[in-house]
Design a protein around this motif. Structure first.
Motif, PDB file in Angstrom:
ATOM      1  N   LYS A 261      13.050  -2.355  -9.957  1.00  0.00           N
ATOM      2  CA  LYS A 261      11.865  -2.863 -10.661  1.00  0.00           C
ATOM      3  C   LYS A 261      10.572  -2.546  -9.909  1.00  0.00           C
ATOM      4  O   LYS A 261       9.487  -2.752 -10.445  1.00  0.00           O
ATOM      5  N   ALA A 262      10.679  -2.091  -8.677  1.00  0.00           N
ATOM      6  CA  ALA A 262       9.496  -1.857  -7.843  1.00  0.00           C
ATOM      7  C   ALA A 262       8.873  -0.510  -8.184  1.00  0.00           C
ATOM      8  O   ALA A 262       9.536   0.389  -8.721  1.00  0.00           O
ATOM      9  N   PRO A 263       7.581  -0.335  -7.893  1.00  0.00           N
ATOM     10  CA  PRO A 263       6.964   0.977  -8.103  1.00  0.00           C
ATOM     11  C   PRO A 263       7.569   2.012  -7.165  1.00  0.00           C
ATOM     12  O   PRO A 263       8.081   1.676  -6.098  1.00  0.00           O
ATOM     13  N   THR A 264       7.532   3.262  -7.573  1.00  0.00           N
ATOM     14  CA  THR A 264       7.981   4.368  -6.728  1.00  0.00           C
ATOM     15  C   THR A 264       6.753   5.052  -6.142  1.00  0.00           C
ATOM     16  O   THR A 264       5.617   4.801  -6.555  1.00  0.00           O
ATOM     17  N   LEU A 265       6.979   5.947  -5.195  1.00  0.00           N
ATOM     18  CA  LEU A 265       5.869   6.730  -4.657  1.00  0.00           C
ATOM     19  C   LEU A 265       5.198   7.542  -5.756  1.00  0.00           C
ATOM     20  O   LEU A 265       3.976   7.702  -5.772  1.00  0.00           O
ATOM     21  N   ARG A 266       5.988   8.052  -6.690  1.00  0.00           N
ATOM     22  CA  ARG A 266       5.423   8.821  -7.800  1.00  0.00           C
ATOM     23  C   ARG A 266       4.515   7.937  -8.645  1.00  0.00           C
ATOM     24  O   ARG A 266       3.447   8.359  -9.091  1.00  0.00           O
ATOM     25  N   HIS A 267       4.939   6.699  -8.858  1.00  0.00           N
ATOM     26  CA  HIS A 267       4.109   5.772  -9.639  1.00  0.00           C
ATOM     27  C   HIS A 267       2.812   5.459  -8.907  1.00  0.00           C
ATOM     28  O   HIS A 267       1.726   5.441  -9.514  1.00  0.00           O
ATOM     29  N   LEU A 268       2.903   5.210  -7.589  1.00  0.00           N
ATOM     30  CA  LEU A 268       1.699   4.924  -6.813  1.00  0.00           C
ATOM     31  C   LEU A 268       0.743   6.115  -6.823  1.00  0.00           C
ATOM     32  O   LEU A 268      -0.478   5.953  -6.897  1.00  0.00           O
ATOM     33  N   ASP A 269       1.305   7.329  -6.781  1.00  0.00           N
ATOM     34  CA  ASP A 269       0.441   8.506  -6.809  1.00  0.00           C
ATOM     35  C   ASP A 269      -0.200   8.681  -8.185  1.00  0.00           C
ATOM     36  O   ASP A 269      -1.343   9.139  -8.281  1.00  0.00           O
ATOM     37  N   ALA A 270       0.512   8.299  -9.250  1.00  0.00           N
ATOM     38  CA  ALA A 270      -0.080   8.352 -10.586  1.00  0.00           C
ATOM     39  C   ALA A 270      -1.260   7.383 -10.693  1.00  0.00           C
ATOM     40  O   ALA A 270      -2.284   7.699 -11.323  1.00  0.00           O
ATOM     41  N   LEU A 271      -1.134   6.218 -10.076  1.00  0.00           N
ATOM     42  CA  LEU A 271      -2.249   5.271 -10.056  1.00  0.00           C
ATOM     43  C   LEU A 271      -3.433   5.838  -9.278  1.00  0.00           C
ATOM     44  O   LEU A 271      -4.595   5.653  -9.662  1.00  0.00           O
ATOM     45  N   ARG A 272      -3.136   6.542  -8.188  1.00  0.00           N
ATOM     46  CA  ARG A 272      -4.201   7.175  -7.402  1.00  0.00           C
ATOM     47  C   ARG A 272      -4.935   8.229  -8.242  1.00  0.00           C
ATOM     48  O   ARG A 272      -6.177   8.275  -8.265  1.00  0.00           O
ATOM     49  N   LEU A 273      -4.170   9.066  -8.944  1.00  0.00           N
ATOM     50  CA  LEU A 273      -4.787  10.108  -9.776  1.00  0.00           C
ATOM     51  C   LEU A 273      -5.614   9.497 -10.899  1.00  0.00           C
ATOM     52  O   LEU A 273      -6.688  10.004 -11.252  1.00  0.00           O
ATOM     53  N   GLU A 274      -5.118   8.401 -11.457  1.00  0.00           N
ATOM     54  CA  GLU A 274      -5.856   7.719 -12.522  1.00  0.00           C
ATOM     55  C   GLU A 274      -7.172   7.160 -11.987  1.00  0.00           C
ATOM     56  O   GLU A 274      -8.220   7.242 -12.653  1.00  0.00           O
ATOM     57  N   LEU A 275      -7.125   6.617 -10.773  1.00  0.00           N
ATOM     58  CA  LEU A 275      -8.333   6.092 -10.143  1.00  0.00           C
ATOM     59  C   LEU A 275      -9.338   7.219  -9.877  1.00  0.00           C
ATOM     60  O   LEU A 275     -10.532   7.097 -10.176  1.00  0.00           O
TER      61      LEU A 275
END
Length: 425
Positions: A261-275
């Motif tokens: 259920k936790a975020p993955t590194l890929r998910h965290l990087d997608a949030l970074r790109l969105e930011l």
């Protein structure tokens, strides 16, 4: 928006994963990189062959050297030295239903996960690295059931290269009402089980775990000679979000189910790109800011976002608001105290770093909040949870710290909401 870990149909072929231990204070890896058994996180998988042990025979000896269990490298045992003339040795036999994993400072072969003292963030003195370690060479062991629900239980102390645990005359030890011996290690193994982690987490009470896995209230000081009261009805079974403190390093336990259920590194990087796609601007230099990719989040870059942590306004790096030398107050962070050009508030002015260890996140929300005074950025729920979670410090103190660098958090909320200039806000 990417979703956190999704179920993969091929995962049924993977070995059973019990969970992962993650060391607080590292943002995704050790400073010099993860190598072998020395790393910032350690995954526990079901072994090809069970290596667990369980108590069997008990011997009361006048000379511990008389025990075959002590002399034989093939027999696990725990020795309780009561006096020069009396030692109780508990033999352990093989347990086909459990796997054992050992954690400690030693690099000897019985240790599966080598843990060294975690630096206390940028606020610690330079001499702290030369201080002797307070982590035991064989600090603790985790025993996992090989069958569902794969319960993981923690015990203080680990078996050494001779497959023995020795509790000397000065160690805190006792005989329980049912007759079995038990004891505590010198600096203790402390555990905290949160309630409702990770959705609506609330802190539990810090407890001490005995060599035999019972749960006790804390001693008056970390290495005090008198154990605390038995915590009736409490268990040494780890749950998602449990914290384990080894007096020098704190570990977070994430279950296999919790990691799904936790975020993955890929998910965290997608949030970074969105930011970054929102093109946040520096209000002073009018330049476009961008968070660097997570693997490069260790050195400052030209477009790195900075923030005034007292108010949360995000800028680029600039010299506006430097106070004259005679008027500067005591530095509170890497950038000292500066005046925000937008609201005139005074406080630390520091670079922002994205939190790159997925295990520390309590949700997969956008990175909107920063820890004070280090500037690590994560979701609001994650920041607020760690800002009110006291971690053991010293002999009997507790304080909240940033999970990504172990910097002690400022008094008060310990976090600030970031205010970006531009359409992102």
């Amino acid at each position: 928006m990417l979703q956190p870990n999704q179920h993969d149909p091929d995962r049924s072929k993977d070995p059973v994963k019990y969970g992962e231990l993650v060391i607080l204070g590292y943002n995704g890896s050790l400073p010099g990189g993860d190598r072998g058994r020395k790393r910032s996180r350690f995954a526990l998988y079901r072994r090809a062959k069970a290596n667990g042990v369980k108590p069997s025979a008990v011997h009361i000896l006048s000379n511990p050297q008389d025990s075959k269990a002590v002399n034989s490298r093939g027999q696990h045992s725990i020795s309780f030295t009561l006096s020069r003339n009396q030692t109780v040795v508990v033999e352990y036999c093989h347990d086909n239903n459990t796997d054992m994993f050992q954690i400690g400072r030693s690099t000897e072969s019985p240790i599966d996960f080598v843990v060294t003292d975690t630096p206390g963030g940028s606020q610690e003195s330079e001499d702290s690295s030369s201080a002797p370690s307070t982590i035991s060479r064989f600090a603790c062991r985790i025993v996992c059931d090989r069958n569902p629900p794969y319960t993981a239980r923690i015990y203080a102390a680990g078996f050494d290269s001779s497959k023995n645990i020795f509790l000397g005359e000065k160690a805190t030890k006792w005989k329980n009402p049912d007759g079995h011996m038990d004891g505590l290690t010198t600096n203790g193994v402390l555990v905290m089980h949160p309630v409702g982690f990770p959705e609506e987490p609330k802190q539990g009470l810090w407890r001490e775990i005995s060599v035999c896995g019972d749960v006790y209230a804390l001693r008056e000081t970390r290495s005090g000679p008198i154990r605390g009261q038995l915590a009736q009805g409490e268990s040494s079974a780890l749950q998602d979000g449990s914290l384990v403190d080894l007096c020098g390093a704190t570990l977070l336990w994430r279950t296999a189910g919790g990691l799904l259920k936790a975020p993955t590194l890929r998910h965290l990087d997608a949030l970074r790109l969105e930011l970054n796609a929102a093109r946040p601007q520096c209000p002073v230099g009018l330049s476009t800011l961008a968070f660097p990719s997570l693997p490069r989040s260790h050195s400052l870059e030209e477009r790195q976002p900075w923030a005034y942590l007292s108010c949360g306004h995000v800028h680029g790096r600039h010299d506006w608001g430097q106070r004259p030398e005679g008027h500067r107050e005591r530095s509170e962070g890497p950038g000292g105290r500066r005046e925000c050009p937008l609201c005139r508030s005074l406080g630390p002015y520091v670079p922002l770093w994205l939190g790159g260890e997925p295990g520390f996140y309590t949700d997969a929300g956008a990175p909107t909040h920063a820890f004070v005074p280090c500037g690590h950025v994560c979701s609001e729920n994650t920041a607020r949870y760690w800002a009110v979670t006291p971690l053991p410090h010293g002999t009997h103190a507790f304080r909240p710290t940033c999970p990504f660098c172990s910097a002690p958090l400022a008094a008060g909320p310990g976090v600030t909401r970031l205010i970006f200039q531009g359409p992102i806000d």
